[in-house]
Write a protein that holds these residues in place. Structure first.
Motif, PDB file in Angstrom:
ATOM      1  N   ALA A 275       0.827  -1.207   0.000  1.00 29.42           N
ATOM      2  CA  ALA A 275       0.000   0.000   0.000  1.00 29.42           C
ATOM      3  C   ALA A 275       0.859   1.254   0.000  1.00 29.42           C
ATOM      4  CB  ALA A 275      -0.927   0.007   1.222  1.00 29.42           C
ATOM      5  N   TYR A 276       2.074   1.160   0.554  1.00 27.28           N
ATOM      6  CA  TYR A 276       2.989   2.301   0.604  1.00 27.28           C
ATOM      7  C   TYR A 276       4.153   2.139  -0.371  1.00 27.28           C
ATOM      8  CZ  TYR A 276       0.472   2.953   5.004  1.00 27.28           C
ATOM      9  OH  TYR A 276      -0.509   3.107   5.947  1.00 27.28           O
ATOM     10  N   ARG A 277       4.381   0.897  -0.816  1.00 32.54           N
ATOM     11  CA  ARG A 277       5.546   0.631  -1.660  1.00 32.54           C
ATOM     12  C   ARG A 277       5.426   1.278  -3.036  1.00 32.54           C
ATOM     13  NH1 ARG A 277       6.189  -5.378  -2.768  1.00 32.54           N
ATOM     14  NH2 ARG A 277       5.639  -5.464  -0.561  1.00 32.54           N
ATOM     15  N   GLY A 278       4.194   1.449  -3.517  1.00 36.07           N
ATOM     16  CA  GLY A 278       4.002   2.026  -4.837  1.00 36.07           C
ATOM     17  C   GLY A 278       4.582   3.419  -4.965  1.00 36.07           C
ATOM     18  N   ALA A 279       4.544   4.174  -3.863  1.00 27.95           N
ATOM     19  CA  ALA A 279       5.121   5.520  -3.857  1.00 27.95           C
ATOM     20  C   ALA A 279       6.475   5.517  -3.159  1.00 27.95           C
ATOM     21  CB  ALA A 279       4.172   6.494  -3.156  1.00 27.95           C
ATOM     22  N   GLY A 280       7.083   4.338  -3.058  1.00 31.01           N
ATOM     23  CA  GLY A 280       8.317   4.212  -2.284  1.00 31.01           C
ATOM     24  C   GLY A 280       9.530   4.802  -2.984  1.00 31.01           C
ATOM     25  N   ARG A 281      10.501   5.181  -2.183  1.00 31.01           N
ATOM     26  CA  ARG A 281      11.803   5.649  -2.639  1.00 31.01           C
ATOM     27  C   ARG A 281      12.801   5.409  -1.523  1.00 31.01           C
ATOM     28  NH1 ARG A 281      13.166  10.555  -4.442  1.00 31.01           N
ATOM     29  NH2 ARG A 281      11.249  10.795  -5.638  1.00 31.01           N
ATOM     30  N   PHE A 282      14.076   5.400  -1.866  1.00 34.61           N
ATOM     31  CA  PHE A 282      15.132   5.277  -0.868  1.00 34.61           C
ATOM     32  C   PHE A 282      15.535   6.666  -0.375  1.00 34.61           C
ATOM     33  CE2 PHE A 282      15.754   1.283  -3.213  1.00 34.61           C
ATOM     34  CZ  PHE A 282      15.939   0.381  -2.171  1.00 34.61           C
ATOM     35  N   MET A 283      16.084   6.706   0.833  1.00 35.29           N
ATOM     36  CA  MET A 283      16.694   7.926   1.360  1.00 35.29           C
ATOM     37  C   MET A 283      17.934   7.517   2.140  1.00 35.29           C
ATOM     38  SD  MET A 283      15.189  10.878   3.934  1.00 35.29           S
ATOM     39  CE  MET A 283      14.111  11.613   2.690  1.00 35.29           C
ATOM     40  N   MET A 284      19.041   8.198   1.860  1.00 38.10           N
ATOM     41  CA  MET A 284      20.281   7.856   2.546  1.00 38.10           C
ATOM     42  C   MET A 284      21.285   9.008   2.428  1.00 38.10           C
ATOM     43  SD  MET A 284      21.739   5.074  -0.208  1.00 38.10           S
ATOM     44  CE  MET A 284      20.074   4.525  -0.621  1.00 38.10           C
ATOM     45  N   ASN A 285      22.330   8.923   3.234  1.00 38.70           N
ATOM     46  CA  ASN A 285      23.447   9.855   3.188  1.00 38.70           C
ATOM     47  C   ASN A 285      24.211   9.668   1.881  1.00 38.70           C
ATOM     48  OD1 ASN A 285      26.350  10.749   3.828  1.00 38.70           O
ATOM     49  ND2 ASN A 285      25.269  11.419   5.658  1.00 38.70           N
ATOM     50  N   ASP A 286      24.863  10.714   1.411  1.00 40.88           N
ATOM     51  CA  ASP A 286      25.619  10.620   0.161  1.00 40.88           C
ATOM     52  C   ASP A 286      26.743   9.598   0.264  1.00 40.88           C
ATOM     53  OD1 ASP A 286      26.017  11.608  -2.540  1.00 40.88           O
ATOM     54  OD2 ASP A 286      27.891  12.462  -1.806  1.00 40.88           O
ATOM     55  N   PHE A 287      27.355   9.455   1.442  1.00 41.53           N
ATOM     56  CA  PHE A 287      28.413   8.462   1.617  1.00 41.53           C
ATOM     57  C   PHE A 287      27.842   7.046   1.511  1.00 41.53           C
ATOM     58  CE2 PHE A 287      30.318  12.121   3.887  1.00 41.53           C
ATOM     59  CZ  PHE A 287      31.506  12.206   3.185  1.00 41.53           C
ATOM     60  N   SER A 288      26.636   6.859   2.029  1.00 46.66           N
ATOM     61  CA  SER A 288      25.990   5.547   1.919  1.00 46.66           C
ATOM     62  C   SER A 288      25.616   5.262   0.471  1.00 46.66           C
ATOM     63  CB  SER A 288      24.743   5.496   2.805  1.00 46.66           C
ATOM     64  OG  SER A 288      25.077   5.666   4.161  1.00 46.66           O
TER      65      SER A 288
END
Length: 400
Positions: A275-288
């Motif tokens: 239900a939430y995965r369809g609008a999903g995206r990753f978020m992380m630090n630039d080093f990661s």
């Protein structure tokens, strides 16, 4: 010097070559030479994007210089527009005529805050919000709303992803399936830029867009601290950050204190309900992100897909495992027990801005005057919280 159009065409060609190499290799294992070729394509894409951004910045500077050099339109001091009134205040402070002071007060209202100052017009408040979007990443993906008042607010929540219906026979009483509601606080906090000192000559120079300059300096400071709090805030005396509020979707196995695997990212994606995965995206630090971009799938192919003209208007953004990503340097870097990668629907994070609370004040006291400087400070009220914790999950590095 190459034109921006030529540089965009170069990016498109590089992305096409990189994607062709991915498709050509298929399930085959990559050689060192093929990997070096692919890395060369992606590095050249990054360098060219930087050149485009620099060229576009110079265009903006040239345009500003042109319009600032144009003759100023004379207006009745009693009826000057809001932007002109703010510029008059920022340039001159209290050193204005009685008529100019009236015009400033007509466009800006005084505040009752301890530090005093003026509540800025809606046009300036909008500028502040737009400037804040440029820093950190949270305001780019979260849902922002403006409320008329700054009173405490409890937001109703309900996770219906596990609720199902049933088949019943005729004249049969249906079972009870009450919806469970919860509440989450969404309270605002006072944010300040702290005082900044600027040379008097710079502020009085008519060629300088004083409103844009001062607003940018103040908004940048507020934006940075707000992004930190919206990301990792501990709640109570701070906003609740998305990382502490999100559930744990995947924990790295022993030895993964500074890395993650392709399988970890897949498990993290699927830890979030569809239900939430369809609008999903990753978020992380630039080093990661640098670590993740080097990951390969089971056939040795990089999982990072260089988009066609990444970052260019109407272009296709780069993806990880088929999902977009946001770089947010307030997300913890990879370390033992670090929640270093988040995935999910970040629009479920709500940012609340209180309307009419963005204020500015100019300082002309001796602390600044003796150095031929002018002081400025800004304030605004904002808060944030993840309305549905199930919408975002995090990857946690192993403890050892």
């Amino acid at each position: 010097m190459k034109t921006i159009t030529a540089q965009r065409e170069k990016i498109a060609a590089l992305a096409k070559s990189a994607n062709h190499l991915l498709a050509e290799k298929g399930d085959q294992t990559w050689s060192k030479e093929e990997q070096a070729t692919f890395d060369g394509y992606t590095n050249e894409i990054d360098l060219t994007k930087g050149q485009i951004k620099a060229a576009e910045k110079m265009r903006e500077i040239d345009a500003d210089s042109f319009f600032n050099a144009a003759p100023a339109k004379k207006e009745d001091e009693h009826t000057i527009d809001a932007m002109s009134a703010v510029a008059l205040y920022l340039r001159n402070g209290a050193n204005v005529t009685h008529e100019q002071a009236l015009a400033i007060r007509n466009a800006m209202s005084t505040t009752t805050a301890a530090e005093g100052g003026f509540t800025v017009p809606a046009e300036i408040a909008t500028m502040v919000v737009e400037k804040m979007k440029a820093f950190g990443g949270m305001r780019d993906v979260a849902t922002a709303m403006s409320t008329a008042g700054g009173n405490s607010m409890n937001w109703p929540t309900s996770d219906g992803t596990a609720e199902v219906g049933a088949i019943v026979g005729q004249n049969t009483v249906v079972n009870s399936a009450d919806v469970t509601f919860g509440t989450i606080s969404l309270n605002p906090f006072y944010y300040t830029s702290n005082q900044i000192a600027l040379p008097l000559e710079l502020i009085q120079d008519s060629a300088i867009d004083v409103v844009g300059f001062v607003v940018a300096r103040l908004a940048t400071r507020i934006a940075r601290i707000q992004n930190t709090h919206f990301t990792v805030g501990a709640g109570t005396t701070l906003p609740d950050g998305v990382i502490p509020r999100a559930g744990v979707g995947k924990v790295g196995v022993s030895g993964q204190t500074l890395t993650a695997t392709y399988d970890d990212l897949i498990d993290l994606i699927h830890s979030v309900n569809r239900a939430y995965r369809g609008a999903g995206r990753f978020m992380m630090n630039d080093f990661s992100l640098a670590v993740v971009r080097k990951l390969k799938d089971t056939t040795g192919r990089p999982i990072w897909n260089p988009g066609d003209m990444e970052g260019i208007a109407e272009g296709v953004p780069s993806t990880l495992c088929g999902y977009a990503y946001t770089i947010n340097d307030d997300v913890p870097v990879m370390a033992a027990n670090a929640k270093s990668i988040a995935f999910g629907d970040f629009s479920q994070y709500m940012i609340r801005d209180v309307a009419g609370t963005t204020t500015l004040r100019r300082f002309d006291d001796s602390n600044f005057a003796l150095k031929n400087q002018v002081g400025f400070c800004g304030w605004t009220r904002s808060g944030g919280n993840l309305m549905e914790p199930a919408a975002v999950k995090v990857y946690t590095n192993s403890s050892t």
